[in-house]
Write a protein that holds these residues in place. Structure first.
Motif, PDB file in Angstrom:
ATOM      1  N   ASP A  77       0.879  -1.164   0.000  1.00  0.00           N
ATOM      2  CA  ASP A  77       0.000   0.000   0.000  1.00  0.00           C
ATOM      3  C   ASP A  77       0.918   1.216   0.000  1.00  0.00           C
ATOM      4  OD1 ASP A  77      -1.694   2.144   0.533  1.00  0.00           O
ATOM      5  OD2 ASP A  77      -2.972   0.975   1.874  1.00  0.00           O
ATOM      6  N   ASN A  78       1.131   1.791  -1.158  1.00  0.00           N
ATOM      7  CA  ASN A  78       2.074   2.909  -1.267  1.00  0.00           C
ATOM      8  C   ASN A  78       1.580   4.159  -0.528  1.00  0.00           C
ATOM      9  OD1 ASN A  78       3.927   1.431  -2.725  1.00  0.00           O
ATOM     10  ND2 ASN A  78       3.156   2.114  -4.718  1.00  0.00           N
ATOM     11  N   ALA A  79       0.285   4.300  -0.399  1.00  0.00           N
ATOM     12  CA  ALA A  79      -0.255   5.445   0.333  1.00  0.00           C
ATOM     13  C   ALA A  79       0.092   5.369   1.814  1.00  0.00           C
ATOM     14  CB  ALA A  79      -1.759   5.520   0.148  1.00  0.00           C
ATOM     15  N   LYS A  80       0.268   4.144   2.300  1.00  0.00           N
ATOM     16  CA  LYS A  80       0.595   3.951   3.720  1.00  0.00           C
ATOM     17  C   LYS A  80       2.061   3.590   3.925  1.00  0.00           C
ATOM     18  CE  LYS A  80      -4.037   2.394   5.029  1.00  0.00           C
ATOM     19  NZ  LYS A  80      -4.844   1.309   5.626  1.00  0.00           N
ATOM     20  N   ASN A  81       2.850   3.582   2.852  1.00  0.00           N
ATOM     21  CA  ASN A  81       4.266   3.191   2.957  1.00  0.00           C
ATOM     22  C   ASN A  81       4.420   1.851   3.667  1.00  0.00           C
ATOM     23  OD1 ASN A  81       5.065   5.519   1.677  1.00  0.00           O
ATOM     24  ND2 ASN A  81       6.451   6.185   3.273  1.00  0.00           N
ATOM     25  N   THR A  82       3.592   0.899   3.297  1.00  0.00           N
ATOM     26  CA  THR A  82       3.584  -0.383   3.981  1.00  0.00           C
ATOM     27  C   THR A  82       3.602  -1.543   2.998  1.00  0.00           C
ATOM     28  OG1 THR A  82       2.360   0.591   5.828  1.00  0.00           O
ATOM     29  CG2 THR A  82       2.419  -1.811   5.705  1.00  0.00           C
ATOM     30  N   LEU A  83       4.402  -2.525   3.335  1.00  0.00           N
ATOM     31  CA  LEU A  83       4.524  -3.764   2.581  1.00  0.00           C
ATOM     32  C   LEU A  83       3.906  -4.883   3.417  1.00  0.00           C
ATOM     33  CD1 LEU A  83       6.014  -5.273   0.143  1.00  0.00           C
ATOM     34  CD2 LEU A  83       7.894  -5.610   1.783  1.00  0.00           C
ATOM     35  N   TYR A  84       3.276  -5.851   2.748  1.00  0.00           N
ATOM     36  CA  TYR A  84       2.630  -6.943   3.459  1.00  0.00           C
ATOM     37  C   TYR A  84       3.087  -8.298   2.913  1.00  0.00           C
ATOM     38  CZ  TYR A  84      -0.594  -3.167   4.683  1.00  0.00           C
ATOM     39  OH  TYR A  84      -1.133  -1.985   5.132  1.00  0.00           O
ATOM     40  N   LEU A  85       2.938  -9.299   3.764  1.00  0.00           N
ATOM     41  CA  LEU A  85       3.127 -10.679   3.330  1.00  0.00           C
ATOM     42  C   LEU A  85       2.087 -11.526   4.047  1.00  0.00           C
ATOM     43  CD1 LEU A  85       4.904 -12.530   1.529  1.00  0.00           C
ATOM     44  CD2 LEU A  85       6.169 -13.118   3.616  1.00  0.00           C
TER      45      LEU A  85
END
Length: 123
Positions: A72-80
């Motif tokens: 989520d680039n808007a939240k500067n977050t990567l997920y797995l």
């Protein structure tokens, strides 16, 4: 860039977890991001990566079909998202930023390694 992974824990085989990686600093949205893991007594290995737009993903054969990487680039977050977990998935999971043109599964092409988050899968 500074990266902080979280979301690990103890889970039974067959269970699921969702890891998150919060990025600080600029330009998160312009980099390919990846997940790696290191099991006790083993070398670090590639798990998955995702292009800056999220449109291209790669997975290690050992996790293909069970893990899903997203961002989520808007939240500067990567997920797995980890599903159908197996005891052999037990490891410390790290997120990292791909800063060079090296192969997508080459840890040397990544930086920003944080402390990682521990995933333990019991049988």
């Amino acid at each position: 860039v500074q990266l902080q992974a979280c979301g690990g824990g103890l889970v039974q085989a067959g269970g699921s977890l969702r890891l998150s990686c919060a990025a600080s600093g600029r330009a998160f949205s312009t980099y390919t991001m990846g997940w790696f893991r290191q099991a006790p007594g083993k070398e670090r290995e590639f798990v998955a990566c995702i292009s800056w737009s999220g449109g291209i993903t790669y997975y290690a054969d050992s996790v293909k079909g069970r893990f899903t990487i997203s961002r989520d680039n808007a939240k500067n977050t990567l997920y797995l998202q980890l599903t159908s977990l197996k005891p052999e998935d037990t490891a410390i999971y790290y997120c990292a930023r791909k800063y060079s043109r090296g192969s997508y599964d080459d840890g040397g092409a990544y930086d920003g390694w944080g402390q990682g988050t521990l995933v333990t899968v019991s049988s």
